[in-house]
Design a protein around this motif. Sequence first.
Motif, PDB file in Angstrom:
ATOM      1  N   TYR A   1      50.291  37.942  39.249  1.00 27.80           N
ATOM      2  CA  TYR A   1      49.974  38.243  37.999  1.00 27.80           C
ATOM      3  C   TYR A   1      50.161  37.103  36.884  1.00 27.80           C
ATOM      4  CZ  TYR A   1      48.954  41.898  34.586  1.00 27.80           C
ATOM      5  OH  TYR A   1      48.014  42.646  33.085  1.00 27.80           O
ATOM      6  N   ASP A   2      49.170  36.889  36.491  1.00 28.64           N
ATOM      7  CA  ASP A   2      49.446  36.414  35.208  1.00 28.64           C
ATOM      8  C   ASP A   2      48.991  37.020  33.825  1.00 28.64           C
ATOM      9  OD1 ASP A   2      49.057  34.557  32.977  1.00 28.64           O
ATOM     10  OD2 ASP A   2      48.539  33.280  33.670  1.00 28.64           O
ATOM     11  N   SER A   3      49.927  38.150  33.083  1.00 24.22           N
ATOM     12  CA  SER A   3      49.266  38.806  31.631  1.00 24.22           C
ATOM     13  C   SER A   3      48.118  38.050  30.911  1.00 24.22           C
ATOM     14  CB  SER A   3      50.681  39.011  31.414  1.00 24.22           C
ATOM     15  OG  SER A   3      50.803  38.482  30.755  1.00 24.22           O
ATOM     16  N   LYS A   4      48.652  36.783  30.415  1.00 28.31           N
ATOM     17  CA  LYS A   4      47.698  36.505  30.026  1.00 28.31           C
ATOM     18  C   LYS A   4      46.404  35.733  29.922  1.00 28.31           C
ATOM     19  CE  LYS A   4      51.836  34.160  27.368  1.00 28.31           C
ATOM     20  NZ  LYS A   4      52.686  33.393  27.774  1.00 28.31           N
ATOM     21  N   ALA A   5      46.129  36.180  32.102  1.00 35.79           N
ATOM     22  CA  ALA A   5      45.111  35.672  32.238  1.00 35.79           C
ATOM     23  C   ALA A   5      44.037  36.206  31.915  1.00 35.79           C
ATOM     24  CB  ALA A   5      45.202  34.986  33.612  1.00 35.79           C
ATOM     25  N   GLN A   6      42.904  35.754  30.875  1.00 33.10           N
ATOM     26  CA  GLN A   6      41.603  36.628  31.236  1.00 33.10           C
ATOM     27  C   GLN A   6      40.639  36.562  32.151  1.00 33.10           C
ATOM     28  OE1 GLN A   6      41.624  34.359  27.594  1.00 33.10           O
ATOM     29  NE2 GLN A   6      40.942  36.618  25.976  1.00 33.10           N
ATOM     30  N   LYS A   7      40.243  35.693  32.940  1.00 29.90           N
ATOM     31  CA  LYS A   7      39.100  35.389  33.771  1.00 29.90           C
ATOM     32  C   LYS A   7      39.834  35.475  35.038  1.00 29.90           C
ATOM     33  CE  LYS A   7      35.154  33.640  34.961  1.00 29.90           C
ATOM     34  NZ  LYS A   7      34.727  32.169  35.820  1.00 29.90           N
ATOM     35  N   ASP A   8      39.669  35.749  36.087  1.00 26.60           N
ATOM     36  CA  ASP A   8      40.694  35.998  37.573  1.00 26.60           C
ATOM     37  C   ASP A   8      39.730  34.830  38.527  1.00 26.60           C
ATOM     38  OD1 ASP A   8      42.292  37.886  39.338  1.00 26.60           O
ATOM     39  OD2 ASP A   8      40.483  36.477  40.772  1.00 26.60           O
ATOM     40  N   ASP A   9      40.994  33.517  38.667  1.00 23.73           N
ATOM     41  CA  ASP A   9      40.624  32.557  39.348  1.00 23.73           C
ATOM     42  C   ASP A   9      40.875  32.231  40.709  1.00 23.73           C
ATOM     43  OD1 ASP A   9      43.079  32.171  39.531  1.00 23.73           O
ATOM     44  OD2 ASP A   9      43.625  30.531  38.529  1.00 23.73           O
ATOM     45  N   GLY A  10      40.702  34.131  41.247  1.00 18.42           N
ATOM     46  CA  GLY A  10      41.054  34.152  43.059  1.00 18.42           C
ATOM     47  C   GLY A  10      42.353  33.278  43.979  1.00 18.42           C
ATOM     48  N   SER A  11      43.065  33.493  42.597  1.00 15.11           N
ATOM     49  CA  SER A  11      44.375  32.456  42.962  1.00 15.11           C
ATOM     50  C   SER A  11      45.759  33.982  43.235  1.00 15.11           C
ATOM     51  CB  SER A  11      45.122  31.438  41.941  1.00 15.11           C
ATOM     52  OG  SER A  11      45.584  32.324  41.291  1.00 15.11           O
ATOM     53  N   CYS A  12      44.857  34.686  42.946  1.00  9.60           N
ATOM     54  CA  CYS A  12      45.859  35.875  43.471  1.00  9.60           C
ATOM     55  C   CYS A  12      46.748  35.982  44.547  1.00  9.60           C
ATOM     56  CB  CYS A  12      45.737  37.712  42.857  1.00  9.60           C
ATOM     57  SG  CYS A  12      44.978  37.554  40.926  1.00  9.60           S
ATOM     58  N   VAL A  13      48.129  36.714  45.017  1.00  6.93           N
ATOM     59  CA  VAL A  13      48.723  36.190  45.838  1.00  6.93           C
ATOM     60  C   VAL A  13      49.786  37.789  45.713  1.00  6.93           C
ATOM     61  CG1 VAL A  13      51.054  35.884  47.066  1.00  6.93           C
ATOM     62  CG2 VAL A  13      49.269  34.491  46.119  1.00  6.93           C
ATOM     63  N   TYR A  14      49.295  38.387  47.064  1.00  8.35           N
ATOM     64  CA  TYR A  14      50.255  39.719  47.251  1.00  8.35           C
ATOM     65  C   TYR A  14      50.790  39.571  48.244  1.00  8.35           C
ATOM     66  CZ  TYR A  14      45.793  40.763  45.076  1.00  8.35           C
ATOM     67  OH  TYR A  14      44.327  41.083  43.884  1.00  8.35           O
ATOM     68  N   ALA A  15      52.082  40.524  47.796  1.00  5.53           N
ATOM     69  CA  ALA A  15      53.303  40.486  48.936  1.00  5.53           C
ATOM     70  C   ALA A  15      53.152  41.563  49.983  1.00  5.53           C
ATOM     71  CB  ALA A  15      54.465  41.477  48.568  1.00  5.53           C
ATOM     72  N   ASP A  16      53.402  41.060  51.302  1.00  9.04           N
ATOM     73  CA  ASP A  16      53.329  41.623  52.611  1.00  9.04           C
ATOM     74  C   ASP A  16      53.010  43.021  52.172  1.00  9.04           C
ATOM     75  OD1 ASP A  16      52.889  39.332  54.042  1.00  9.04           O
ATOM     76  OD2 ASP A  16      54.556  38.641  54.524  1.00  9.04           O
ATOM     77  N   THR A  17      52.257  43.800  53.723  1.00  4.17           N
ATOM     78  CA  THR A  17      52.300  45.470  53.483  1.00  4.17           C
ATOM     79  C   THR A  17      52.646  45.895  54.323  1.00  4.17           C
ATOM     80  OG1 THR A  17      50.061  45.294  53.685  1.00  4.17           O
ATOM     81  CG2 THR A  17      50.270  45.959  51.868  1.00  4.17           C
ATOM     82  N   THR A  18      53.484  44.371  55.412  1.00  4.21           N
ATOM     83  CA  THR A  18      53.690  45.161  56.547  1.00  4.21           C
ATOM     84  C   THR A  18      55.305  44.078  56.799  1.00  4.21           C
ATOM     85  OG1 THR A  18      52.311  43.363  58.410  1.00  4.21           O
ATOM     86  CG2 THR A  18      51.430  45.686  57.468  1.00  4.21           C
ATOM     87  N   SER A  19      56.324  44.379  57.346  1.00 11.28           N
ATOM     88  CA  SER A  19      57.164  44.048  57.834  1.00 11.28           C
ATOM     89  C   SER A  19      57.948  43.805  59.451  1.00 11.28           C
ATOM     90  CB  SER A  19      58.136  44.157  57.201  1.00 11.28           C
ATOM     91  OG  SER A  19      58.408  43.947  55.867  1.00 11.28           O
ATOM     92  N   ASP A  20      57.982  42.479  60.009  1.00 13.73           N
ATOM     93  CA  ASP A  20      58.093  42.206  61.502  1.00 13.73           C
ATOM     94  C   ASP A  20      59.630  42.796  61.636  1.00 13.73           C
ATOM     95  OD1 ASP A  20      56.779  41.355  63.814  1.00 13.73           O
ATOM     96  OD2 ASP A  20      58.711  40.093  63.550  1.00 13.73           O
TER      97      ASP A  20
END
Lengths: 337, 266
Positions: free
Chosen positions: B34-53
């Motif tokens: 997450y970039d607090s300075k970004a004003q326009k989302d460029d589709g680059s968001c990366v999310y943490a795994d919500t599952t684990s092996d």
Amino acid sequence: MKRRFSYLLVMAVVLSACQTDIEVPVDYQKIPEWFPEMDIPAENELTQARIDLGRKLFYEKKLSRDESISCGSCHQIDKAFTDAQPIATGVEGRLGIRNTPTLANIGYTERMFMDGGVKTLELQSQSPIFTHEEMDFTIAEFLLRIAGDAEYQRMFSEAYSQEPGAYGISRSIAAFERTFISGNSRFDQYEYQHDETALSAAEKRGRDVFFSTKTGCAECHVPPLFTNFEYENIGLYEHYVDTGRARITELPEDVGKFKVPNLRNVAETAPYMHNGSFATLEEVVEHFNAGGVGHVNQNPLIRPLGLTEQEKADLVAFLHSLTDESFMNNSDFADPN
Amino acid sequence: MKTKLFFAMAIAAGTFAFSGCQKEGCTDKSATNYDSKAQKDDGSCVYADTTSDIMLHFHPMLGSSDFAYDTEVTNWEGRKMKFTKAQVYLSGFHLNNDDGTTMLPTQYLLTKPETMMYDLGSVPNTHYHEIAFSVGVDSVANHSDPASWPSDNALSSNNPDHAFWNWNSGYIFIEVEGMVDTTADMSGSANAPFVYHIGTDALRNDLVFAHHMDLDGDITMMAMIDYLELFNGIDVRLNPDSHTMNNMPAAMALSANVPNAVTVVE
């Protein structure tokens, strides 16, 4: 005239086309009309491809660890699928625990083995492969042996649309075994096809002894399959080394009970009993005439019968009339390899 | 003509300037970048795994030592034993928390000392406080046809180690074989065979272990099985053989030792 002819020609073509569209179920089993219907699992309907694969596997020695035996080694067609041994012999001469049962009409059997431990023919067909005293092998190792075999690849594919594996092995052998119908003995010809000449005078007298309340044979050996598929203790021993049905249920009341055997072709399946302890039909009849040793679980029908020598001889004669020559000579059941 | 060109250049420059002052980046606060300075989302968001092996390290032991084939060890009464075969079916893996139960994707394992790591599959990241599994196979599967399972399932008869009783449909939950000293005074060496094949629904052990974890990444859970402990209190000299039904007391004694022989390391 010419026009009518061509019209007829068209009709003939249409009719013949229609005929090929009618699905006539192929009769793989040739079940006599006096036999009950056989339950066949929906997932394993009979097809020629399945029966052919099962037949090839039934005689496949690669299923045993040292490639020395197949299903057909103990289940020999000319002995109504038995082996004339008291106890079945597996790889390296290892003795099993019981006498080889006939496979005549095996498709009607509700639970497999003399103790009923196995529920279906599909499950049973895997058993000898794994059993230490029989083939002592695994399906995984067998699959490695036939890995490059194009014919097996084709046959499994045609039969079950699958690669070779446990599923096709177990299903196809069961399918082949469901074709083992024996219903053309002289008894059948006499009893159900009303051929008075099919039985001799002694056999007819023996038939009367068999079906009499005096002996009660037919209470358990119910025609036309000559078994009621129940488990019974017939008073062979006071102490059973092989506890039979109790081996599965652990119930004391099941000790010494074994599945009532089907008597079709019984004259060809010696020796008799779960452990092959009686060599002849005369000995078997003598046991029933004597009435058993009085085991606590013994069926009350097993009691001294007081048969005359003539009645005993006639009874044995009748049992011979259950032999079905056409069954034991059926080339459809023979080794295809 | 000149005027037209000028206008085109002006519009192009204006467009460039306008877009340039709106910073692009990931604008989703739940993303790891997450970039607090970004004003326009460029589709680059990366999310943490919500599952684990979850991997299971199932560690075989003989008392306080690591399991070893063909190696003499001394049992509870001082008798020498050595093991030539040791395999166990585990099934029904699930994790419990206050919200309920989460089944693990892998439900059946056939464990052997040669293999210690088993993949149990992925589960949602959350807090769990118990792990439960059975030593043995649930009764539905236990009465199923081993030829009907997919080839890669531990229950399939295509599996080379598959252990199934063909005379009484059911899996052999615990298969342990080896050699034992049969001298009365326990002065000899382990040279007479013993065979324990334990199964039937009644002898399955359903085990539950406290195991607190806040899952937020792939983990390896460690459990242990002590094959020597399975024979605690059993006189192997007098009971060298149990295929369960032929020697039910010995089979029951071994099954009763399972809760002590199998542990999960918290």
